[in-house]
Write a protein that holds these residues in place. Structure first.
Motif, PDB file in Angstrom:
ATOM      1  N   GLY A 257      68.091 -13.760  13.401  1.00 46.53           N
ATOM      2  CA  GLY A 257      66.712 -13.302  13.264  1.00 46.53           C
ATOM      3  C   GLY A 257      65.750 -14.165  14.069  1.00 46.53           C
ATOM      4  N   MET A 258      64.490 -13.802  14.013  1.00 48.98           N
ATOM      5  CA  MET A 258      63.469 -14.566  14.729  1.00 48.98           C
ATOM      6  C   MET A 258      62.316 -14.897  13.782  1.00 48.98           C
ATOM      7  N   ALA A 259      61.525 -15.866  14.164  1.00 49.35           N
ATOM      8  CA  ALA A 259      60.409 -16.293  13.328  1.00 49.35           C
ATOM      9  C   ALA A 259      59.405 -15.162  13.147  1.00 49.35           C
ATOM     10  N   ARG A 260      58.795 -15.133  11.954  1.00 46.86           N
ATOM     11  CA  ARG A 260      57.824 -14.073  11.669  1.00 46.86           C
ATOM     12  C   ARG A 260      56.658 -14.104  12.651  1.00 46.86           C
ATOM     13  N   GLU A 261      56.249 -15.323  13.049  1.00 44.38           N
ATOM     14  CA  GLU A 261      55.137 -15.442  13.994  1.00 44.38           C
ATOM     15  C   GLU A 261      55.456 -14.758  15.316  1.00 44.38           C
ATOM     16  N   LEU A 262      56.716 -14.872  15.757  1.00 44.03           N
ATOM     17  CA  LEU A 262      57.109 -14.264  17.024  1.00 44.03           C
ATOM     18  C   LEU A 262      57.146 -12.736  16.909  1.00 44.03           C
ATOM     19  N   THR A 263      57.643 -12.217  15.784  1.00 45.79           N
ATOM     20  CA  THR A 263      57.640 -10.750  15.602  1.00 45.79           C
ATOM     21  C   THR A 263      56.217 -10.217  15.593  1.00 45.79           C
ATOM     22  N   GLU A 264      55.299 -10.969  14.992  1.00 45.60           N
ATOM     23  CA  GLU A 264      53.900 -10.539  14.976  1.00 45.60           C
ATOM     24  C   GLU A 264      53.308 -10.542  16.382  1.00 45.60           C
ATOM     25  N   VAL A 265      53.699 -11.532  17.182  1.00 41.79           N
ATOM     26  CA  VAL A 265      53.235 -11.580  18.577  1.00 41.79           C
ATOM     27  C   VAL A 265      53.716 -10.346  19.329  1.00 41.79           C
ATOM     28  N   PHE A 266      54.997 -10.008  19.159  1.00 41.93           N
ATOM     29  CA  PHE A 266      55.546  -8.839  19.851  1.00 41.93           C
ATOM     30  C   PHE A 266      54.884  -7.547  19.376  1.00 41.93           C
ATOM     31  N   ASN A 267      54.701  -7.412  18.076  1.00 42.04           N
ATOM     32  CA  ASN A 267      54.179  -6.152  17.525  1.00 42.04           C
ATOM     33  C   ASN A 267      52.698  -5.945  17.812  1.00 42.04           C
ATOM     34  N   SER A 268      52.002  -7.003  18.175  1.00 37.77           N
ATOM     35  CA  SER A 268      50.574  -6.867  18.512  1.00 37.77           C
ATOM     36  C   SER A 268      50.291  -7.320  19.941  1.00 37.77           C
ATOM     37  N   TYR A 269      51.321  -7.374  20.766  1.00 36.83           N
ATOM     38  CA  TYR A 269      51.164  -7.923  22.119  1.00 36.83           C
ATOM     39  C   TYR A 269      50.289  -7.023  22.989  1.00 36.83           C
ATOM     40  N   ASP A 270      49.288  -7.630  23.627  1.00 34.12           N
ATOM     41  CA  ASP A 270      48.406  -6.921  24.553  1.00 34.12           C
ATOM     42  C   ASP A 270      48.524  -7.606  25.907  1.00 34.12           C
ATOM     43  N   TYR A 271      49.187  -6.937  26.858  1.00 31.46           N
ATOM     44  CA  TYR A 271      49.446  -7.552  28.154  1.00 31.46           C
ATOM     45  C   TYR A 271      48.165  -7.839  28.927  1.00 31.46           C
ATOM     46  N   ARG A 272      47.058  -7.154  28.548  1.00 34.13           N
ATOM     47  CA  ARG A 272      45.799  -7.367  29.272  1.00 34.13           C
ATOM     48  C   ARG A 272      45.118  -8.666  28.858  1.00 34.13           C
ATOM     49  N   LYS A 273      45.507  -9.208  27.708  1.00 33.71           N
ATOM     50  CA  LYS A 273      44.862 -10.425  27.211  1.00 33.71           C
ATOM     51  C   LYS A 273      45.812 -11.600  27.120  1.00 33.71           C
ATOM     52  N   ASP A 274      47.006 -11.350  26.624  1.00 35.05           N
ATOM     53  CA  ASP A 274      47.944 -12.447  26.376  1.00 35.05           C
ATOM     54  C   ASP A 274      48.614 -12.913  27.660  1.00 35.05           C
ATOM     55  N   LYS A 275      48.972 -14.167  27.671  1.00 34.28           N
ATOM     56  CA  LYS A 275      49.713 -14.734  28.790  1.00 34.28           C
ATOM     57  C   LYS A 275      51.196 -14.781  28.446  1.00 34.28           C
ATOM     58  N   ILE A 276      52.032 -14.433  29.432  1.00 31.96           N
ATOM     59  CA  ILE A 276      53.473 -14.473  29.215  1.00 31.96           C
ATOM     60  C   ILE A 276      53.956 -15.901  29.412  1.00 31.96           C
ATOM     61  N   GLU A 277      54.343 -16.543  28.318  1.00 35.67           N
ATOM     62  CA  GLU A 277      54.805 -17.928  28.384  1.00 35.67           C
ATOM     63  C   GLU A 277      56.254 -18.052  27.913  1.00 35.67           C
ATOM     64  N   THR A 278      56.589 -17.331  26.835  1.00 36.26           N
ATOM     65  CA  THR A 278      57.962 -17.343  26.325  1.00 36.26           C
ATOM     66  C   THR A 278      58.414 -15.906  26.137  1.00 36.26           C
ATOM     67  N   SER A 279      59.742 -15.729  25.945  1.00 32.73           N
ATOM     68  CA  SER A 279      60.313 -14.386  25.757  1.00 32.73           C
ATOM     69  C   SER A 279      59.807 -13.431  26.840  1.00 32.73           C
ATOM     70  N   ILE A 280      59.944 -13.879  28.072  1.00 31.46           N
ATOM     71  CA  ILE A 280      59.396 -13.119  29.194  1.00 31.46           C
ATOM     72  C   ILE A 280      59.994 -11.720  29.262  1.00 31.46           C
ATOM     73  N   GLY A 281      61.310 -11.605  29.014  1.00 34.10           N
ATOM     74  CA  GLY A 281      61.959 -10.299  29.133  1.00 34.10           C
ATOM     75  C   GLY A 281      61.403  -9.275  28.173  1.00 34.10           C
ATOM     76  N   VAL A 282      61.228  -9.661  26.904  1.00 37.12           N
ATOM     77  CA  VAL A 282      60.709  -8.730  25.900  1.00 37.12           C
ATOM     78  C   VAL A 282      59.275  -8.350  26.217  1.00 37.12           C
ATOM     79  N   ARG A 283      58.444  -9.336  26.558  1.00 36.26           N
ATOM     80  CA  ARG A 283      57.049  -9.037  26.884  1.00 36.26           C
ATOM     81  C   ARG A 283      56.949  -8.170  28.135  1.00 36.26           C
ATOM     82  N   ASN A 284      57.876  -8.370  29.060  1.00 39.68           N
ATOM     83  CA  ASN A 284      57.921  -7.535  30.257  1.00 39.68           C
ATOM     84  C   ASN A 284      58.196  -6.084  29.886  1.00 39.68           C
ATOM     85  N   VAL A 285      59.097  -5.874  28.935  1.00 39.12           N
ATOM     86  CA  VAL A 285      59.404  -4.515  28.477  1.00 39.12           C
ATOM     87  C   VAL A 285      58.171  -3.880  27.839  1.00 39.12           C
TER      88      VAL A 285
END
Length: 318
Positions: A257-285
């Motif tokens: 599993g993954m940390a709850r904070e990371l799942t929240e980042v993915f589920n609310s990720y806005d590419y127009r505001k957030d910077k890609i620093e970790t988990s580049i592949g998932v954020r790229n998707v």
């Protein structure tokens, strides 16, 4: 005398005409004075209203002029609750939205420029790479290293698929051929410490999808999802149709599993505001889903100590 004797009287009243009309003249003068006073008050009120209106209009025009020159920090001070205050309020809201839109546009341009620079920095001559891999493959065959030869063949096919027309739309069947080669190489790398099961609705094999939307999720699971070489690590890829209008893609694993904070980042990720620093592949998707399909796409992560499930929804296309 005869008339008096006969009882007949004639009354004659004699009055000064000027005196008689004096009260009428006074009343007329009062009415005239009142009219003049009312007229002056109307003029003063009109002048005051005109001055107030002129002041409000000039403030709006001045603010519009500054905005036209590129000053998007300008704001109109709101006074009162009249129509001009309403206009000022809407103007202020519009300026805030324009400023935010410009910021997002600048950020997008910076991202695009950085992406172009990174693309140029990472650019490799495909023919040189393919020829080199082919040469290494023949060396492996000559030395009867057939497992190495198979890995090189799969690697060359993966590189060719990835590099050529990176934003191309392909069939799910073509994407699966690439994915199976990728999984084979990862299984070789990790000594078959994990299994990957693929389940696809047969009616979807010829439906169309943008390339490389699934592979980063598989890679993220292999690299980060499993605690180690337990021999019981499993990945399940399920692709099925939903409501005849969407394709649902699920990547599930039985990892840590993954940390709850990371799942929240993915589920609310806005590419127009957030910077890609970790988990580049998932954020790229996630970013490409929004760029390709907009609001018609869906991305969600559920995770616990028993494993992680990633769900993607995209429009069904043939």
């Amino acid at each position: 005398m005869s008339s008096i004797k006969e009882g007949v009287f004639t009354l004659i009243n004699v009055q000064n005409l000027t005196y008689a009309l004096k009260d009428v003249q006074n009343i007329s003068m009062i009415i005239i004075l009142i009219g003049i006073l009312v007229g002056m008050m109307c003029i003063l009120l009109s002048m005051s209203f005109a001055a107030s209106t002129d002041k409000a209009v000039k403030k709006i025009i001045h603010a519009m002029g500054k905005a036209d020159q590129g000053d998007y920090d300008v704001q109109i001070a709101i006074e009162g609750k009249d129509e001009f205050a309403t206009i000022a309020h809407h103007f202020n809201d519009m300026i805030v939205k324009i400023k935010e839109s410009n910021r997002q546009e600048r950020d997008a341009l910076v991202r695009e420029k950085n992406a172009e620079i990174k693309s140029l920095e990472a650019q490799i001559n495909p023919h040189f790479l393919y020829n080199t891999l082919d040469a290494i493959n023949w060396v492996a065959v000559e030395n009867e290293e057939f497992q190495i030869s198979k890995m090189l063949i799969n690697l060359a096919a993966i590189l060719r698929y990835s590099i050529q027309k990176c934003n191309e739309i392909v069939t799910i069947d073509e994407e699966m051929e690439y994915l199976k080669r990728y999984i084979y190489l990862q299984q070789q790398r990790f000594c078959y410490s994990f299994q990957c099961m693929i389940h696809i609705d047969d009616s979807l094999k010829h439906s169309r999808i943008h390339k490389l939307l699934i592979q980063p999720l598989i890679e993220n699971t292999i690299v980060h999802g499993f605690p180690g070489k337990t021999g019981h690590d499993e990945i399940e890829l399920i692709i099925q149709k939903k409501n005849d209008t969407y394709i649902q893609i699920q990547v599930e694993d039985n990892g840590k599993g993954m940390a709850r904070e990371l799942t929240e980042v993915f589920n609310s990720y806005d590419y127009r505001k957030d910077k890609i620093e970790t988990s580049i592949g998932v954020r790229n998707v996630i970013t490409r889903l929004k760029l390709y399909y907009g609001d018609n796409s869906y991305f969600h992560v559920d995770s616990s100590e028993q494993g992680t499930s990633v769900t993607i929804m995209i429009p069904y296309e043939i």
